[in-house]
Design a protein around this motif. Structure first.
Motif: not given
Lengths: 453, 468
Positions: A95-100, A102, A409, A411, A413, A417, A419, A422, B60, B95
């Protein structure tokens, strides 16, 4: 100071041999990425297992580690990918690195759209399949045991039919999400070649070497990914293999070991044998390990100390009996107190994994956990800094969050990602969660607010 | 690859080449921007922030922390509010599951007035932006407002040098000495001055060496850190940390520096650091220092000193015996040299080191007249290293001394085969042929020897004899 002897020629030859042996790929090339943007470099143990297994099956592999030091520039990464020219790239995904992950995957596709990209790791095993539609740069999600799953993909690509005969994989084929049948991991872990013994790791950048003597967890904690991913089973490496790996790493000049087994002392007899071997061979090791408080006793603790265990980490989670019951931890506070005392008696450092924002937990319960840790004389630092519980894909809690009083919450998403943190709960508001987070921070010894030189 | 970037902003700063630099910057990196007047330079600062935002939006997996270094002004709130426009998208990116955003701007304040005057601005930064850091000098008292994130020490009047030293010091204090990173060069940095010149590190910037004009196209390949300064620069930075550094650690640093210079064959510099190390290290570690002092002395030709130091070091590994042997050899104590070299060979040692030891030992045997022992050693050596001409030269000489002229001729011919310009071996061939009465060949090889080296005295003597 110990520099009077020059390095022995044999050692140098050994290194060279391993370097050469990495390049014996007959069937193709696989590049594996370990991305930890918030930590110093660590032994990429999971990718090491994958690389070793692929190599055994004739693939050339390379592991690229990106830690908080950001070991590459855009241009150097580009050069690396063009020069290695892989057919397949794999990522360990959290979860913590998925943005990087992708972002890197898009970058790789922009360099060569023919390269296939596979994601594996805790974020992927139970990720909703439809998430693939939001990740057009990704070709495969690996759902089963990494070694076997990635091998089927690599072999399919090498065979010229990248989406045929796959197992343990979800993929997007011309807009349609395809699920394949799962794969069952090998029962005997020794059948997976050792990345340590194959010389796949460079230990120069790491302080502590990560080892894995077992996989899986048979317990039922409702917030945890591991028991689900391993079907509540635990599998082991042989004692001989563990000792051989320790000796290998010691020979490479490292003596600090981090055993990443979820329950190192699950089988008491086996633990005694490992410790006995360490003592018998006079292996000078410093070990960190994690286990449950109900899997420890005085004789074992005494032997652990003798063998070189410097720290033992227990899962406390909460100091409220009723919360422990809800999360199905199945340990009592008395057991916790005794296990902590036992370690302290033998001067073994204790770390406690604690969570807040747990189902059924009120603010007063969360404060009680903090008080409990303080009262036991455990230093609030490093792993003993509590974290908010995270709702990861696939856990019983995430599947039935409403039943446990979890209120995500509002938001928006992306589907890839989960939950995460959040949410608030029936028993704790968002503000209360933030408040307890701040309280832990205030009590922490290593929040590192100010640096003066 | 560029580790970090330091930019002294001016109205003329060219931005296109700076944005091009981003592709060469580490994917997780820091940019320090120095603005004497942030309001006057705000168009440049916003342009830079926008460029970084665009870069990070495209890639990114990259992360940049921008440290904005400027003097305190009480009217900067609107400026900082406007800056949040460039970073806000990254705060909620993905997120909010990332530990920290990929683009953060950290204010770093210089020229700090009293706390009372500064407080409203500090409160604003803490509430609306990011808690600032301060650069303070030695005269600054210890009372620092709670909301200060970090303190940098003004170690040099130029804040670029101060921050550069601060970052370097942080890296160095993470090391456990001895550590070879102390003597290895730093990663390339891009330190850009107000004239648009880029320097590969803050030390190069400070001494104005190796600068490249930013507008000169692709500059990464033109940035070369002054590697010869690296070890000393790190050492000075560490020493600037003052008494915080233990005596023992200082000694180990001197030792490491000594080793580094020794490896580079800069013997005098090595000697200086080993001598300083000797005064600082623990008794236990002194042996090692004596050992390397001995090696330095041997390299400088001070053989007697070297022998005494080796005895003081009392570390008797093969290197020690080897150096002891060399020293005795050069002092003409061939029997002692022989004894030491034999002891060196009793160790398990790398083959390439063995070659040197055997050659010296064979030379010692030759000098004391034990030619057959020398030949026997060299015969073994030649099986493993048939490409070293010195072996054939020495073996040929020993055969010659024992009147085995045909074998001597074969050896000298092999030596010439490996080095056709070896005047000595031609002269040796001449003497060997002369000894067996082949005057014609003796003259031929003598001529060749003197063609290559007309000053070779024993060839000239032979020539005169052959022509008399």
């Amino acid at each position: 100071m110990d520099r009077a002897n020059l390095p022995l020629l044999l050692d140098l030859l050994e290194e060279k041999w391993h370097e050469v042996s990495m390049h014996q790929g007959k069937h193709g090339k696989v590049l594996l990425f370990e991305v930890n943007p918030y930590s110093p470099p660590m032994t990429p143990i999971s990718l090491g297992y994958l690389a070793a297994f692929l190599k055994k099956h004739g693939f050339e592999t390379k592991i690229v580690t990106i830690s908080e030091y950001g070991e590459h520039s855009l241009n150097s990464l580009s050069r690396l990918i063009k020069e290695f020219d892989p057919q397949l790239v794999g990522f360990s995904t959290y979860q913590r690195n998925i943005l990087y992950v992708l972002g890197l995957a898009s970058f790789i596709k922009s360099l060569n759209s023919e390269i296939k990209i596979a994601l594996g790791g805790p974020q992927i095993t139970f990720m909703p399949s439809q998430a693939l539609k939001e990740m057009p740069m990704i070709d495969y999600l690996c759902r089963s045991e990494g070694e076997l799953t990635l091998l089927t993909i690599a072999q399919a690509i090498a065979g010229g039919h990248p989406f045929d005969s796959l197992k343990g994989v979800t993929f997007n084929y011309q807009g349609e999400i395809v699920e394949t049948e799962p794969l069952v991991g090998l029962e005997d872990l020794d059948e997976y070649p050792s990345p340590h013994l194959m010389g796949l790791f460079d230990y120069t950048q790491v302080e502590e070497v990560i080892m894995l003597s077992s996989r899986g967890c048979p317990y039922n904690c409702i917030f945890c990914y591991t028991p689900q991913a391993f079907n509540h089973k635990i599998r082991f490496h042989s004692i001989e293999r563990v000792i051989e790996e320790i000796k290998w790493v010691l020979k490479k000049g490292k003596n600090r070991f981090w055993f990443a087994d979820p329950n190192f002392s699950f089988k008491a007899e086996r633990v005694h044998q490992i410790l006995d071997e360490i003592i018998r061979h006079e292996l000078k090791v410093n070990m960190w390990l994690e286990t449950r408080v109900d899997l420890i006793n005085e004789a074992m603790m005494k032997k652990m100390k003798r063998a070189g265990v410097h720290t033992i980490a227990y899962g406390l989670e909460s100091a409220s009996e009723h919360v422990l019951k809800i999360i199905k931890k199945r340990v009592s506070l008395d057991q916790l107190r005794n296990a902590i005392k036992l370690a302290q008696k033998y001067e073994i450092e204790v770390e406690l994994f604690s969570l807040f924002g747990l189902p059924g937990e009120r603010f007063v319960d969360a404060v009680k956990t903090l008080e409990f840790v303080k009262k036991q004389g455990v230093k609030i630092q490093g792993n003993s800094n509590a974290q908010q519980m995270q709702l990861y894909f696939g856990t019983p809690l995430t599947r039935n969050y409403a039943r446990y009083g979890i209120k995500p919450l509002p938001d928006k998403r992306p589907a890839y990602i989960s939950i995460g943190d959040r949410y608030e709960t029936d028993t704790m508001t968002r503000e209360e969660i933030e408040k307890i987070k701040a309280l832990w921070r205030q009590n922490s010894l290593d929040r590192g607010k100010r640096v003066v030189s | 690859m560029i580790d970090k970037c330091y930019l002294k902003l001016s109205p003329e700063t060219p931005f296109e080449p700076i944005f091009n630099l981003l592709s060469n910057l580490k994917i997780f990196s820091d940019i320090y921007v120095f603005a004497d007047d942030p309001l006057e330079l705000s168009p440049q600062i916003f342009k830079l922030a926008q460029g970084i935002r665009d870069f990070l939006s495209q890639y990114s997996f990259c992360r940049i922390y921008l440290h904005l270094v400027h003097p305190f002004r009480p009217d900067l709130n609107p400026f900082y509010t406007q800056l949040t426009e460039f970073t806000s998208a990254f705060n909620i990116e993905g997120y909010n599951h990332q530990c920290t955003p990929r683009f953060i701007i950290f204010p770093v304040l210089t020229h700090i007035p009293n706390e009372q005057e500064m407080l409203p601005f500090l409160n604003f930064l803490e509430d609306q932006f990011m808690p600032p850091s301060l650069i303070v000098d030695a005269s600054h008292d210890a009372s620092v407002p709670q909301m200060i994130e970090r303190l940098f020490y003004l170690s040099d009047p130029d804040p670029i040098v101060s921050l550069g030293q601060h970052e370097l010091l942080l890296d160095l204090t993470e090391m456990e000495y001895p550590d070879e990173r102390l003597t290895s060069p730093c990663m390339v940095q891009a330190v850009i001055d107000e004239r648009g010149y880029v320097y590969p590190c803050f030390r190069a910037y400070q001494t104005k060496t190796g600068g490249v004009k930013l507008t000169e196209g692709y500059i990464e390949d033109k940035l070369f850190p002054p590697t010869e300064m690296c070890a000393e620069c790190k050492y000075r930075t560490l020493i600037s940390a003052g008494p915080a550094l233990e005596k023992r650690v200082q000694g180990e640093i001197h030792f490491e520096l000594g080793l580094s210079y020794f490896d580079q064959a800069a013997i005098e510099a090595a000697l200086k650091h080993f001598n300083q190390a000797l005064a600082l290290v623990s008794e236990e570690d002194k042996s090692e220092v004596y050992f390397y002092l001995a090696l330095c002395k041997a390299n400088l030709g001070e053989y007697q000193n070297a022998i005494e130091l080796l005895q003081r070091a009392n570390i008797w590994n093969y290197n020690a015996y080897f150096y002891l042997g060399i020293c005795h050899f050069n002092l003409g104590n061939y029997k002692r040299a022989k004894d030491a070299l034999i002891k060196a060979l009793e160790f398990e040692l790398p083959f390439e080191d063995k070659i040197s030891i055997v050659l010296y030992l064979a030379s010692a045997y030759k000098e004391i007249g034990e030619y057959s022992k020398a030949i026997s050693l060299l015969k073994n050596l030649v099986l493993f290293s048939p490409e070293i001409k010195e072996i054939y030269n020495l073996m040929g000489t020993c055969y010659y001394k024992t009147h085995q002229y045909q074998d001597a001729i074969a050896c000298f011919e092999k030596a010439i085969g490996l080095d056709p310009n070896s005047a000595i071996d031609y002269a040796n061939l001449c003497l060997s042929f002369k000894a067996i009465g082949n005057k014609e060949k003796a003259i031929l090889y003598c001529q060749k020897a003197l063609q290559i080296d007309p000053t070779l005295s024993f060839a000239r003597t032979a020539w005169e004899e052959l022509n008399s």
